[in-house]
Design a protein around this motif. Structure first.
Motif, PDB file in Angstrom:
ATOM      1  N   ALA A   8       0.877  -1.115  -0.049  1.00 33.57           N
ATOM      2  CA  ALA A   8      -0.157   0.123  -0.043  1.00 33.57           C
ATOM      3  C   ALA A   8       0.882   1.305  -0.092  1.00 33.57           C
ATOM      4  CB  ALA A   8      -0.829   0.066   1.200  1.00 33.57           C
ATOM      5  N   CYS A   9       0.726   2.095  -1.073  1.00 29.30           N
ATOM      6  CA  CYS A   9       1.434   3.259  -0.970  1.00 29.30           C
ATOM      7  C   CYS A   9       0.487   4.609  -1.103  1.00 29.30           C
ATOM      8  CB  CYS A   9       2.355   3.426  -2.272  1.00 29.30           C
ATOM      9  SG  CYS A   9       3.510   2.006  -2.554  1.00 29.30           S
ATOM     10  N   TRP A  10       0.979   5.719  -0.479  1.00 27.16           N
ATOM     11  CA  TRP A  10       0.190   6.762  -0.425  1.00 27.16           C
ATOM     12  C   TRP A  10       1.023   8.320  -0.704  1.00 27.16           C
ATOM     13  CZ3 TRP A  10       1.281   3.500   3.110  1.00 27.16           C
ATOM     14  CH2 TRP A  10       1.718   3.749   4.546  1.00 27.16           C
ATOM     15  N   GLY A  11       0.240   9.229  -0.859  1.00 30.92           N
ATOM     16  CA  GLY A  11       1.086  10.359  -1.046  1.00 30.92           C
ATOM     17  C   GLY A  11       1.401  10.923  -2.622  1.00 30.92           C
ATOM     18  N   TRP A  12       2.443  11.571  -2.707  1.00 25.08           N
ATOM     19  CA  TRP A  12       2.536  12.270  -3.768  1.00 25.08           C
ATOM     20  C   TRP A  12       2.662  11.289  -5.022  1.00 25.08           C
ATOM     21  CZ3 TRP A  12       8.013  14.639  -5.672  1.00 25.08           C
ATOM     22  CH2 TRP A  12       7.695  15.575  -6.808  1.00 25.08           C
ATOM     23  N   ASN A  13       2.033  11.334  -6.229  1.00 22.83           N
ATOM     24  CA  ASN A  13       1.969  10.326  -7.101  1.00 22.83           C
ATOM     25  C   ASN A  13       2.169  10.793  -8.557  1.00 22.83           C
ATOM     26  OD1 ASN A  13       1.526   7.540  -7.757  1.00 22.83           O
ATOM     27  ND2 ASN A  13      -0.425   8.095  -8.043  1.00 22.83           N
ATOM     28  N   THR A  14       2.957  11.989  -8.844  1.00 15.76           N
ATOM     29  CA  THR A  14       3.035  12.725 -10.026  1.00 15.76           C
ATOM     30  C   THR A  14       3.503  11.594 -11.005  1.00 15.76           C
ATOM     31  OG1 THR A  14       5.082  13.556  -9.452  1.00 15.76           O
ATOM     32  CG2 THR A  14       3.184  14.812  -9.334  1.00 15.76           C
ATOM     33  N   SER A  15       4.516  10.670 -10.608  1.00 15.41           N
ATOM     34  CA  SER A  15       5.011   9.615 -11.747  1.00 15.41           C
ATOM     35  C   SER A  15       4.576   8.335 -11.496  1.00 15.41           C
ATOM     36  CB  SER A  15       6.565   9.873 -11.510  1.00 15.41           C
ATOM     37  OG  SER A  15       6.930  11.108 -11.676  1.00 15.41           O
ATOM     38  N   GLY A  16       3.510   8.116 -10.881  1.00  7.21           N
ATOM     39  CA  GLY A  16       3.058   6.623 -10.323  1.00  7.21           C
ATOM     40  C   GLY A  16       3.573   6.131  -9.400  1.00  7.21           C
ATOM     41  N   GLN A  17       4.608   6.814  -8.621  1.00  6.49           N
ATOM     42  CA  GLN A  17       5.418   6.224  -7.643  1.00  6.49           C
ATOM     43  C   GLN A  17       4.607   5.684  -6.212  1.00  6.49           C
ATOM     44  OE1 GLN A  17       5.335   9.467  -8.518  1.00  6.49           O
ATOM     45  NE2 GLN A  17       6.315  10.968  -6.986  1.00  6.49           N
ATOM     46  N   SER A  18       3.489   6.086  -6.172  1.00  6.57           N
ATOM     47  CA  SER A  18       2.537   5.677  -5.030  1.00  6.57           C
ATOM     48  C   SER A  18       1.325   4.645  -5.735  1.00  6.57           C
ATOM     49  CB  SER A  18       1.832   6.779  -4.508  1.00  6.57           C
ATOM     50  OG  SER A  18       2.675   7.435  -3.743  1.00  6.57           O
ATOM     51  N   THR A  19       1.610   4.021  -6.835  1.00  6.86           N
ATOM     52  CA  THR A  19       0.735   3.023  -7.465  1.00  6.86           C
ATOM     53  C   THR A  19       1.624   1.834  -7.702  1.00  6.86           C
ATOM     54  OG1 THR A  19      -0.283   4.734  -8.677  1.00  6.86           O
ATOM     55  CG2 THR A  19      -0.892   2.680  -9.396  1.00  6.86           C
TER      56      THR A  19
END
Length: 191
Positions: A8-19
């Motif tokens: 599970a990831c959350w937070g800043w996701n501008t590059s898909g780093q939290s997906t």
């Protein structure tokens, strides 16, 4: 990492780093624009900003730095990929027990407990102290390690006091951009 091995990831996701991808993992390491995880079969999966494809090897640990990633292979050797403008992706030969990629430098614990660091050394962050260590963490322009006796040592840039560790014994330390947090032997977290 959830108890079932999924992420599970959350937070800043501008590059898909939290997906994160679907799958089971044994370890995860987040960076600024990308994240990497060690899958249950020992391969490395990365998502977000692409730094290149991880090597097809069997790993026991992965560490995501600012623009480079390093993995500890099952034979104890290291491999790194991504930005190498300071040599941070060119690890020394030998065998290691742990690796940590920082902003533009990398540090690792050798099998004899001594440290090796390489890459940008503009503030001394890649010049570790002598002694034996159980764990190391590369930060922005500094690094910290847990010594064999449980005390901490930090070195490099110290503008915010990040290279002056507190007293006491620790089991783990994590170096951030300009701060650190550690787990004391009592289990309490201090930053």
């Amino acid at each position: 990492m959830k108890s079932d091995g999924s992420l599970a990831c959350w937070g800043w996701n501008t590059s898909g780093q939290s997906t994160p991808p679907v799958g089971t993992f044994t370890q995860v390491s987040a960076s600024w624009y990308y994240t990497c995880g060690l899958t249950s079969d020992g391969s490395i999966a990365c998502w977000g900003l692409s730094l290149g494809t991880p090597p097809v090897e069997t790993f026991t640990q992965v560490s995501a730095g600012y623009g480079h990633t390093c993995g500890l292979k099952s034979d104890g050797s290291l491999t790194c990929w991504g930005d190498n403008s300071y040599g941070q992706s060119t690890p020394p030969s030998g065998t290691f027990t742990q690796v940590s990629a920082g902003y533009s430098h990398t540090c690792a614990v050798k099998t004899d407990g001594t440290l090796a660091c390489w890459g940008d050394d503009g503030f001394g962050q890649a010049t570790p102290p002598a002694g034996t260590f159980t764990q190391v963490s590369g930060g922005g322009y500094h690094s910290c390690g847990v010594k064999a006796d449980g005390t901490l040592a930090c070195w490099g840039y110290n503008y915010y006091g990040q290279a002056i560790p507190p007293a006491g014994t620790f089991t783990q330390v994590g170096a951030g951009s300009s701060h650190n947090c550690g787990v004391k032997a009592s289990g309490r977290v201090v930053c």
